[in-house]
Scaffold this motif. Structure first.
Motif, short mmCIF file in Angstrom:
data_model
loop_
_atom_site.label_atom_id
_atom_site.label_comp_id
_atom_site.label_asym_id
_atom_site.label_seq_id
_atom_site.Cartn_x
_atom_site.Cartn_y
_atom_site.Cartn_z
N ALA A 142 22.33 -5.57 -1.55
CA ALA A 142 21.48 -5.22 -2.70
C ALA A 142 20.21 -4.51 -2.23
O ALA A 142 19.81 -3.50 -2.81
CB ALA A 142 21.14 -6.46 -3.51
N ALA A 143 19.59 -5.05 -1.20
CA ALA A 143 18.35 -4.44 -0.69
C ALA A 143 18.61 -3.00 -0.22
O ALA A 143 17.85 -2.08 -0.55
CB ALA A 143 17.78 -5.28 0.45
N ARG A 144 19.67 -2.81 0.53
CA ARG A 144 20.00 -1.47 1.03
C ARG A 144 20.38 -0.53 -0.12
O ARG A 144 19.94 0.62 -0.16
CB ARG A 144 21.12 -1.53 2.07
N PHE A 145 21.19 -1.02 -1.05
CA PHE A 145 21.67 -0.19 -2.15
C PHE A 145 20.52 0.25 -3.04
O PHE A 145 20.39 1.44 -3.37
CB PHE A 145 22.72 -0.96 -2.96
N TYR A 146 19.67 -0.68 -3.44
CA TYR A 146 18.54 -0.32 -4.31
C TYR A 146 17.52 0.56 -3.59
O TYR A 146 16.92 1.44 -4.20
CB TYR A 146 17.88 -1.56 -4.91
N ALA A 156 18.30 2.76 -1.31
CA ALA A 156 18.95 4.07 -1.28
C ALA A 156 18.82 4.77 -2.64
O ALA A 156 18.51 5.96 -2.71
CB ALA A 156 20.41 3.93 -0.89
N LEU A 157 19.05 4.03 -3.72
CA LEU A 157 18.89 4.62 -5.06
C LEU A 157 17.45 5.02 -5.32
O LEU A 157 17.20 6.07 -5.93
CB LEU A 157 19.37 3.66 -6.14
N ALA A 158 16.50 4.22 -4.86
CA ALA A 158 15.09 4.55 -5.05
C ALA A 158 14.75 5.86 -4.33
O ALA A 158 14.05 6.72 -4.89
CB ALA A 158 14.20 3.41 -4.55
N THR A 165 13.42 11.44 -4.81
CA THR A 165 13.60 12.81 -4.34
C THR A 165 13.97 13.72 -5.50
O THR A 165 13.46 14.84 -5.63
CB THR A 165 14.68 12.86 -3.24
N ARG A 166 14.86 13.25 -6.37
CA ARG A 166 15.27 14.04 -7.52
C ARG A 166 14.08 14.30 -8.45
O ARG A 166 13.88 15.41 -8.93
CB ARG A 166 16.39 13.33 -8.26
N LEU A 167 13.25 13.28 -8.70
CA LEU A 167 12.09 13.44 -9.56
C LEU A 167 11.07 14.40 -8.96
O LEU A 167 10.53 15.27 -9.65
CB LEU A 167 11.42 12.09 -9.84
N ARG A 168 10.82 14.29 -7.67
CA ARG A 168 9.90 15.22 -7.01
C ARG A 168 10.40 16.66 -7.15
O ARG A 168 9.62 17.58 -7.38
CB ARG A 168 9.72 14.86 -5.55
N GLY A 169 11.70 16.84 -6.98
CA GLY A 169 12.28 18.17 -7.13
C GLY A 169 12.14 18.70 -8.54
O GLY A 169 11.84 19.87 -8.76
#
Length: 182
Positions: free
Chosen positions: A115-119, A121-123, A128-132
Motif C-alpha cells: 500500500a505504501a509503495r502503491f500510493y 507511486a500514484l502520488a 507529475t501529470r498535474l504539473r504538466g
C-alpha cells in the motif's frame, strides 16, 4: 517517457508479479469505450499497447488527450472514489492489463508495505501529470499530454526509471506470451 514507469519504479518485483497474476489481460477493439464519463469503473488499467483518447462531455466531447503504451487509466477514480470525469475510448485495437478494483483494495488493506509503495507511486504519477497540465495551461490555449523528459523528474526518481523500464518490458513479455488468462 511512459507514465507507468513512475509506478513500476516504486513497486518491487513481488508487487509487479502480484499485478500480473491478479490482473486480466484485455484486448480492446477499435472504437470501444473503456471508461464512460460519469459511470463507475471496476478496475484500474495499464495500457500495454494501442492508443486511447480522453474526451470530456463539458467540452462537447473534444479529445483532450491521446494515451499510448505505458499510460495508467482509471487511477483518479480509484484514488478519490468519484465517478470518472472523462470518457476513454480505444482509437486503435489496444491491449490493457485490468487490475480489478476489489482485489486491489483487498491487497492494499492486507499488505501495508505494498500500500505504501502503491500510493506513493500514484502520488508521483498524479503530481507529475498535474504539473504538466499547469505548464501546458501557461503554454497553450488547450491541454496536450505532457511529454516527460529527463528534466521533469529529480535524481531520486531517475534512479528508479531504468529499473522501471526493465519491469515494464518484463510485464509486456509475460502478458504477450500468454502468462495469464485473457
Amino acid at each position: 517517457m511512459k507514465r507507468v514507469l513512475f509506478i513500476l519504479g516504486v513497486l518491487d518485483d513481488d508487487d509487479i508479479d502480484w499485478l500480473i497474476s491478479t490482473g486480466k489481460r484485455q484486448e480492446i477493439p477499435q472504437n470501444t469505450v473503456l471508461i464512460h464519463e460519469g459511470k463507475p469503473i471496476d478496475a484500474i488499467y495499464f495500457l500495454l499497447d494501442g492508443t486511447l483518447t480522453v474526451q470530456v462531455a463539458a467540452l462537447k466531447d473534444q479529445i483532450i488527450a491521446h494515451l499510448s503504451s505505458g499510460e495508467v487509466v482509471g487511477e483518479m477514480s480509484f484514488v478519490d472514489t468519484r465517478l470518472p470525469s472523462a470518457t476513454v475510448k480505444a482509437i486503435t485495437p489496444s491491449l490493457v492489463l485490468a487490475i480489478p478494483k476489489d482485489r486491489l483494495i483487498e491487497k492494499l488493506e492486507q499488505d501495508v508495505w505494498f500500500a505504501a509503495r502503491f500510493y506513493r507511486a500514484l502520488a508521483i504519477l498524479l503530481s507529475t501529470r498535474l504539473r504538466g497540465t499547469v505548464q501546458k495551461i501557461h503554454d497553450a490555449a488547450h491541454w496536450r499530454p505532457l511529454d516527460l523528459s529527463d528534466e521533469t523528474f529529480n535524481l531520486d526518481m531517475a534512479a528508479n526509471m531504468s529499473l522501471a523500464a526493465i519491469r515494464f518490458d518484463w510485464l509486456l513479455r509475460r502478458l504477450r506470451d500468454g502468462a495469464i488468462e485473457t
